[in-house]
Design a protein around this motif. Structure first.
Motif, mmCIF file in Angstrom:
data_model
loop_
_atom_site.group_PDB
_atom_site.id
_atom_site.type_symbol
_atom_site.label_atom_id
_atom_site.label_comp_id
_atom_site.label_asym_id
_atom_site.label_seq_id
_atom_site.Cartn_x
_atom_site.Cartn_y
_atom_site.Cartn_z
ATOM 1 N N PRO A 292 56.811 35.643 9.236
ATOM 2 C CA PRO A 292 57.789 34.760 8.560
ATOM 3 C C PRO A 292 58.775 33.946 9.584
ATOM 4 C CG PRO A 292 58.721 36.806 8.259
ATOM 5 C CD PRO A 292 57.380 36.945 9.044
ATOM 6 N N ARG A 293 58.210 32.893 10.227
ATOM 7 C CA ARG A 293 59.095 32.224 11.294
ATOM 8 C C ARG A 293 59.870 31.468 10.822
ATOM 9 N NH1 ARG A 293 58.859 31.093 16.410
ATOM 10 N NH2 ARG A 293 56.889 31.902 16.915
ATOM 11 N N LYS A 294 60.963 31.259 11.238
ATOM 12 C CA LYS A 294 62.096 30.194 10.844
ATOM 13 C C LYS A 294 62.263 29.593 12.177
ATOM 14 C CE LYS A 294 63.806 32.511 6.748
ATOM 15 N NZ LYS A 294 65.000 32.970 5.835
ATOM 16 N N GLU A 295 62.945 28.284 11.799
ATOM 17 C CA GLU A 295 63.220 27.449 12.821
ATOM 18 C C GLU A 295 64.754 27.829 13.264
ATOM 19 O OE1 GLU A 295 61.997 25.260 14.906
ATOM 20 O OE2 GLU A 295 60.244 25.379 14.033
ATOM 21 N N HIS A 296 65.117 28.343 14.254
ATOM 22 C CA HIS A 296 66.316 28.811 14.521
ATOM 23 C C HIS A 296 67.135 27.806 15.829
ATOM 24 C CE1 HIS A 296 64.387 32.917 14.234
ATOM 25 N NE2 HIS A 296 65.178 32.640 12.948
ATOM 26 N N GLN B 22 51.460 34.880 5.072
ATOM 27 C CA GLN B 22 51.969 34.689 6.405
ATOM 28 C C GLN B 22 52.650 35.824 7.155
ATOM 29 O OE1 GLN B 22 55.307 31.731 6.768
ATOM 30 N NE2 GLN B 22 54.931 31.532 9.166
ATOM 31 N N ASN C 163 61.883 39.912 8.070
ATOM 32 C CA ASN C 163 62.837 39.071 7.409
ATOM 33 C C ASN C 163 64.411 39.495 7.801
ATOM 34 O OD1 ASN C 163 61.239 37.277 6.048
ATOM 35 N ND2 ASN C 163 60.494 38.865 4.553
ATOM 36 N N GLU D 233 70.230 34.011 11.714
ATOM 37 C CA GLU D 233 71.103 33.378 10.996
ATOM 38 C C GLU D 233 72.634 33.408 10.827
ATOM 39 O OE1 GLU D 233 69.123 32.901 7.108
ATOM 40 O OE2 GLU D 233 67.416 31.778 7.885
ATOM 41 N N ASN E 258 65.231 37.789 11.027
ATOM 42 C CA ASN E 258 65.445 36.223 10.553
ATOM 43 C C ASN E 258 67.099 36.316 9.921
ATOM 44 O OD1 ASN E 258 63.375 34.731 11.540
ATOM 45 N ND2 ASN E 258 62.187 35.360 9.754
ATOM 46 N N ASP E 259 67.346 37.172 9.068
ATOM 47 C CA ASP E 259 68.648 36.900 8.675
ATOM 48 C C ASP E 259 69.755 37.374 9.454
ATOM 49 O OD1 ASP E 259 67.629 36.617 6.089
ATOM 50 O OD2 ASP E 259 67.792 38.781 5.390
ATOM 51 N N ASP F 79 61.558 32.678 19.764
ATOM 52 C CA ASP F 79 62.030 31.258 20.184
ATOM 53 C C ASP F 79 61.549 31.064 21.413
ATOM 54 O OD1 ASP F 79 63.156 30.499 17.401
ATOM 55 O OD2 ASP F 79 64.656 32.451 18.138
#
Length: 513
Positions: A250-254, A247, A447, A454, A450-451, A474
């Protein structure tokens, strides 16, 4: 006679404490486009500096063979005489000189010490026609866009009768139209029998233009293969990084929180043309714990908007900035940093780093108050902090005392990120955060983003790469000619929609808040 115009055999190049090239072999056929790919620090630029005479014979081991004859270049003039030309990512043109003067600078037509400008102008017209430029030879470089400047660089190389042309990240600063035009020029040069060595992290372009691909990793030749229908980007990436990256983004749901930054009716005027608006009445919000993407074509005003909010370059501006619900006044970057607003520049070498300073000095530079007292800087604390960020961000370096100019592009970018992490931002503006760095380093930076999200940081990301905007944001704001023309949720956005609003179609959303 060999089918290869260029053969580089068992090239070894060492710097203090580092073997940059380890018995590299590289061959190029006459009239082919040969892509040289690899992560930052893989050795691509070092290999090309050897080929172009920047690193002279004797400073490395191995052989360079051109047209069957071994070459021992002592400088760049020697390599040019053998038909080798190089175009660097950072253009080397003199902005206040015209096209003709730039093309023949140091290579003038002269007799008895007098320059023959008539001949130079005539030859410049011929070269400009060859690269598809209609500008007059006496046009100053400062009046050309970056895409046309890149074509002038190619014309300059062709003026030296090159048979091997090296292009190092030639489209890094170009928009899609200029990039496609450049690729067409490369295809034309190939038809004329010129061999092109093409270095790029844009694997889509590598697939589109290359005949052959060679992958370097950790200073070694990994493999060379034809660019046929069986080769896709995943295949190239696996060779570059030594593992499959399933991938790219590295999409993350926020879960965005409260509004941390609100900008209202923000207007910025051109410093050189005081009546001209660069940014025209823009309003928007950024929330805690989200990535807000900013998309738009070159010249849309994305960088000017963010630089003016950061207090850089003394723009004449008006409007309101609220951070955590309170109106703030930002006159200079120091004010912004103290209020928790930090800005990672799109040009890390010019405005992101002090290249002559080492890693630890660059990391702590904006936050010296945190490690200083009346006695001066606490050097032990500085070392401790720098080591912590080098370890956390996996910055590849022999020492925190390594000069940042000696780092690869990806590691330089991580130093800039470390610098702003130490400043503990509430809002972190990332302007082209992955420009000119390889796919592996990009993944690591995503990454990190993303950190940070979060941890509650609000990230504003400007990017000219639409897949990156779509893959990491987003929400997405689209700009056109200094105005916001759309706000899109990532779930509803696609490249076609973004381009529709980036070209000025649709409603003006600048006063939406």
């Amino acid at each position: 006679m060999s089918e290869y115009i260029l053969e580089m055999e068992n090239i070894v190049k060492e710097f203090p404490g580092v073997r940059a090239l380890d018995h590299v072999n590289f061959k190029v056929k006459k009239g082919e486009v040969h892509a040289l790919v690899g992560e930052n620090g893989a050795g691509k630029s070092t290999l090309m500096k050897i080929l172009s005479g920047v690193y002279p014979h004797g400073s490395y081991k191995g052989k360079i063979i051109i047209r069957g004859e071994e070459q021992k270049f002592l400088n760049t003039k020697d390599s040019e005489a053998a038909g080798v030309g190089i175009i660097y990512q950072e253009l080397t043109l003199v902005k206040q000189m015209n096209i003709c003067e730039n093309i023949y600078l140091g290579n003038e037509f002269e007799k008895y010490g007098i320059i023959d400008w008539n001949k130079a102008m005539a030859e410049t017209k011929r070269l400009l026609h060859e690269v598809g430029l209609t500008e007059s030879p006496d046009t100053k470089i400062v009046n050309l866009g970056i895409g046309k400047q890149q074509l002038v660089e190619i014309a300059k190389a062709l003026s030296k009768n090159v048979s091997i042309l090296i292009l190092d990240e030639p489209t890094a600063a170009l928009n899609e139209d200029d990039s496609e035009n450049l690729l067409n020029i490369i295809r034309k040069l190939k038809q004329e029998g010129i061999s092109c060595i093409y270095i790029s992290h844009k694997l889509k372009e590598v697939k589109a233009v290359a005949d052959t691909i060679t992958i370097l990793r950790d200073g070694k030749t990994i493999e060379t293969f034809p660019n046929d229908e069986h080769v896709n980007q995943d295949r190239i990436i696996t060779g570059m990084v030594g593992r499959a990256i399933t991938q790219l983004f590295p999409r993350k749901e926020h879960t965005p929180g409260e509004v941390v930054l609100e900008v209202k009716d923000w207007t910025v005027y051109n410093p050189e043309v005081p009546d001209k608006k660069i940014i025209d009445g823009v309003s928007f919000q950024a929330r805690k714990g989200e990535i807000l993407g900013i998309a738009g074509l070159m010249g849309a005003g994305r960088t000017e908007l963010m630089m003016s909010l950061f207090g850089a370059y003394g723009f004449n501006k008006s409007g309101y900035i609220h951070i955590d619900g309170k109106e703030v006044e930002i006159k200079e970057p120091r004010d912004a940093i103290e209020k928790g607003l930090c800005y990672l520049s799109e040009d890390r070498k010019k405005t992101g780093l002090v290249l002559m300073m080492d890693i630890k000095e660059n990391i702590t530079l904006p936050s010296l108050k945190k490690i200083a007292s009346l006695r001066g800087i606490n050097e032990n604390e500085e070392i401790k902090i720098a080591n912590r960020y080098v370890e956390a961000l996996k910055i590849k370096t022999p020492s925190i005392e390594q000069k940042t100019r000696n780092l690869s592009g990806g590691n330089q970018q991580k130093v800039v990120i470390a610098k702003w992490l130490m400043a503990a931002p509430k809002i972190l503006i990332l302007d082209e955060p992955t420009r000119g760095i390889d796919v592996g380093a990009k993944y690591e930076i995503y990454n990190i983003m993303n950190d940070l999200v979060e941890q509650g940081v609000s990230i504003i990301m400007i990017s000219s790469e639409l897949p990156e905007v779509l893959g990491m944001s987003d929400r997405i704001l689209v700009m056109h000619e200094g105005k916001i023309t759309a706000e899109l949720d990532w779930k509803e956005a696609d490249q076609e929609k973004i381009m529709y609003y980036a070209t000025g179609s649709g409603e003006d959303f600048s006063t939406m808040y």
